[in-house]
Design a protein around this motif. Structure first.
Motif, PDB file in Angstrom:
ATOM      1  N   SER A 130     -16.696 -44.747  35.767  1.00  0.00           N
ATOM      2  CA  SER A 130     -15.703 -45.646  35.163  1.00  0.00           C
ATOM      3  C   SER A 130     -16.005 -45.799  33.676  1.00  0.00           C
ATOM      4  O   SER A 130     -17.096 -45.440  33.216  1.00  0.00           O
ATOM      5  CB  SER A 130     -15.726 -47.013  35.854  1.00  0.00           C
ATOM      6  OG  SER A 130     -17.022 -47.577  35.808  1.00  0.00           O
ATOM      7  N   ASN A 131     -15.037 -46.343  32.963  1.00  0.00           N
ATOM      8  CA  ASN A 131     -15.233 -46.571  31.528  1.00  0.00           C
ATOM      9  C   ASN A 131     -15.970 -47.868  31.239  1.00  0.00           C
ATOM     10  O   ASN A 131     -16.346 -48.132  30.096  1.00  0.00           O
ATOM     11  CB  ASN A 131     -13.883 -46.558  30.810  1.00  0.00           C
ATOM     12  CG  ASN A 131     -13.328 -45.148  30.682  1.00  0.00           C
ATOM     13  OD1 ASN A 131     -14.072 -44.202  30.436  1.00  0.00           O
ATOM     14  ND2 ASN A 131     -12.020 -45.000  30.872  1.00  0.00           N
ATOM     15  N   ASN A 173     -21.716 -45.780  38.902  1.00  0.00           N
ATOM     16  CA  ASN A 173     -21.862 -46.932  39.789  1.00  0.00           C
ATOM     17  C   ASN A 173     -22.101 -46.434  41.219  1.00  0.00           C
ATOM     18  O   ASN A 173     -21.403 -45.528  41.681  1.00  0.00           O
ATOM     19  CB  ASN A 173     -20.592 -47.785  39.777  1.00  0.00           C
ATOM     20  CG  ASN A 173     -20.072 -48.052  38.369  1.00  0.00           C
ATOM     21  OD1 ASN A 173     -20.499 -48.979  37.700  1.00  0.00           O
ATOM     22  ND2 ASN A 173     -19.137 -47.202  37.910  1.00  0.00           N
ATOM     23  N   GLU A 214     -18.428 -51.407  36.958  1.00  0.00           N
ATOM     24  CA  GLU A 214     -17.530 -51.915  37.977  1.00  0.00           C
ATOM     25  C   GLU A 214     -18.067 -53.214  38.573  1.00  0.00           C
ATOM     26  O   GLU A 214     -19.279 -53.401  38.700  1.00  0.00           O
ATOM     27  CB  GLU A 214     -17.378 -50.883  39.098  1.00  0.00           C
ATOM     28  CG  GLU A 214     -16.673 -49.605  38.670  1.00  0.00           C
ATOM     29  CD  GLU A 214     -16.599 -48.591  39.800  1.00  0.00           C
ATOM     30  OE1 GLU A 214     -17.275 -48.795  40.835  1.00  0.00           O
ATOM     31  OE2 GLU A 214     -15.878 -47.589  39.640  1.00  0.00           O
ATOM     32  N   SER A 252      -8.839 -38.130  38.727  1.00  0.00           N
ATOM     33  CA  SER A 252      -9.696 -39.172  38.137  1.00  0.00           C
ATOM     34  C   SER A 252     -10.267 -38.712  36.800  1.00  0.00           C
ATOM     35  O   SER A 252     -10.339 -39.484  35.843  1.00  0.00           O
ATOM     36  CB  SER A 252     -10.835 -39.523  39.090  1.00  0.00           C
ATOM     37  OG  SER A 252     -10.349 -40.135  40.257  1.00  0.00           O
ATOM     38  N   HIS A 283     -25.503 -49.897  38.236  1.00  0.00           N
ATOM     39  CA  HIS A 283     -24.549 -49.604  37.170  1.00  0.00           C
ATOM     40  C   HIS A 283     -25.339 -49.074  35.968  1.00  0.00           C
ATOM     41  O   HIS A 283     -26.184 -49.790  35.433  1.00  0.00           O
ATOM     42  CB  HIS A 283     -23.780 -50.859  36.761  1.00  0.00           C
ATOM     43  CG  HIS A 283     -23.142 -51.579  37.910  1.00  0.00           C
ATOM     44  ND1 HIS A 283     -21.960 -51.195  38.481  1.00  0.00           N
ATOM     45  CD2 HIS A 283     -23.562 -52.674  38.599  1.00  0.00           C
ATOM     46  CE1 HIS A 283     -21.657 -52.010  39.465  1.00  0.00           C
ATOM     47  NE2 HIS A 283     -22.606 -52.921  39.561  1.00  0.00           N
ATOM     48  N   SER A 319     -19.541 -43.347  41.744  1.00  0.00           N
ATOM     49  CA  SER A 319     -18.241 -43.457  41.063  1.00  0.00           C
ATOM     50  C   SER A 319     -18.462 -43.501  39.554  1.00  0.00           C
ATOM     51  O   SER A 319     -19.545 -43.859  39.075  1.00  0.00           O
ATOM     52  CB  SER A 319     -17.496 -44.703  41.529  1.00  0.00           C
ATOM     53  OG  SER A 319     -18.158 -45.876  41.100  1.00  0.00           O
ATOM     54  N   LEU A 362      -9.370 -40.721  33.312  1.00  0.00           N
ATOM     55  CA  LEU A 362     -10.461 -41.330  32.552  1.00  0.00           C
ATOM     56  C   LEU A 362     -10.676 -40.622  31.212  1.00  0.00           C
ATOM     57  O   LEU A 362     -11.425 -41.112  30.359  1.00  0.00           O
ATOM     58  CB  LEU A 362     -11.765 -41.292  33.364  1.00  0.00           C
ATOM     59  CG  LEU A 362     -11.823 -42.204  34.594  1.00  0.00           C
ATOM     60  CD1 LEU A 362     -13.037 -41.866  35.453  1.00  0.00           C
ATOM     61  CD2 LEU A 362     -11.873 -43.676  34.164  1.00  0.00           C
TER      62      LEU A 362
END
Length: 348
Positions: free
Chosen positions: A279-280, A338, A283, A323, A290, A277, A327
């Motif tokens: 993300s900014n 992640n 997570e 997504s 991570h 995954s 994002l």
């Protein structure tokens, strides 16, 4: 040791065309492809069961293209190899030795049985064996012949998961002892866990021969890329962690947590892109890995978008277009990847 030089053959409406490859002493060469592309036909032509129409096959410098199977010094084991049901395990293993009128048969049978882990089953009949035990005896019978090359045609496909793991370990052990193996399979996980070199077959042609790393990182055709279905294939070292059920996989200087039973040492890591995954920020949750990195490529996939991120090694994540837009992902952005330790699949 074995040179297959530009061979072609026709069997009914199917053809093998201009097949060329070399297998050195002690190699583990896997021929990988979907059903119906000619893998077994190629194996049988090497064994001498099927006559080639053109080209040559050399073993230890000798042209064996016209030799009968009995004189090629090559063993073959099929997916459903039949043991002699009326003979014991000992007698099955001894069969090729008796056929050749070998000496010291008992000593050779005991040695081979111990090597494959069936020394406690020598008095049993084949119908009392489990699938994994049965295949071990089939391997032992071929090994006892002491031939130059060991040909395996889908030897694990009918076994349960536990037996497959055990037989893979046995095949690696046999290869480490110096046995040269050519192995046919449709299972890429099986191929990468065993092979030193892989040949990809497509429609009667050998389209790519290379190391597992090269095959999986640099597929030469759309067929290869679609067939293997893997974007993240990383060589590195696996290391146990004290007082933890996790292990550490080190690639370059990046350290990834993995949940695996694989042995420590040199290994390959496979991660499916959909398991990663983006993300900014890092997570929270059950994921143990991570990593912040830089987006170096964004490409539309058949389904979704593939985002390549440099986290010290390159990894590809598969996400939805929604997504990506939410994002605000762009090449050059710093983002977080992640993934769970259980998503890391390790092959020694």
């Amino acid at each position: 040791m074995l040179v297959v030089d530009n061979i072609s053959l026709k069997a009914g409406t199917f053809e093998l065309t201009n097949i060329t490859f070399t297998v050195d002493q002690g190699d583990y060469f896997v021929i990988l492809g979907i059903s119906g592309v000619g893998k077994s036909l190629l194996l049988e032509s090497i064994a001498g069961l099927i006559k080639i129409n053109s080209g040559n096959i050399y073993l230890r410098g000798k042209n064996i293209s016209e030799e009968k199977i009995q004189k090629r010094n090559i063993s073959i084991v099929y997916q459903d190899t039949d043991l002699f049901p009326h003979l014991t395990v000992f007698e099955n293993i001894a069969y090729p030795l008796r056929s050749k009128r070998e000496k010291d048969i008992e000593e050779k049978v005991l040695k081979t049985a111990e090597l494959v882990g069936v020394s406690d089953k020598l008095s049993r009949k084949p119908d009392t064996l489990s699938g994994g035990e049965y295949q071990r005896v089939a391997l032992a019978r071929s090994l006892a012949a002491d031939n130059d090359i060991f040909l395996l045609d889908e030897p694990l496909s009918s076994l349960d998961a536990k037996s497959k793991r055990e037989l893979r370990a046995l095949l690696r052990k046999l290869n480490r002892s110096g046995i040269t193996i050519i192995h046919v399979t449709h299972d890429y996980e099986e191929a990468v866990s065993l092979a030193g070199k892989i040949g990809i077959m497509e429609k009667g042609n050998l389209v790519h021969v290379a190391t597992p790393e090269n095959i999986f990182k640099h597929p030469k055709s759309e067929f290869v890329a679609q067939f293997i279905g893997i974007k993240n294939f990383l060589p590195g070292k696996l290391k146990s962690l004290p007082q933890s059920d996790l292990k550490e996989f080190i690639v370059n200087e990046t350290r990834l947590f993995c949940l695996t039973e694989a042995d420590d040492g040199d290994a390959f890591l496979l991660i499916q892109p959909e398991e990663i995954s983006i993300s900014n920020s890092a997570e929270s949750g059950s994921a143990r890995n991570h990593f912040e990195g830089e987006i170096i490529d964004i490409a539309r996939a058949k389904i979704g978008v593939e985002v390549t991120v440099d986290i010290g090694c390159e990894v590809v994540a598969l996400i939805s277009a929604e997504s990506m837009n939410s994002l605000g992902l762009k090449i050059g952005n710093r983002i977080w990847t992640n993934f769970k330790a259980s998503a890391c699949r390790i092959y020694n």
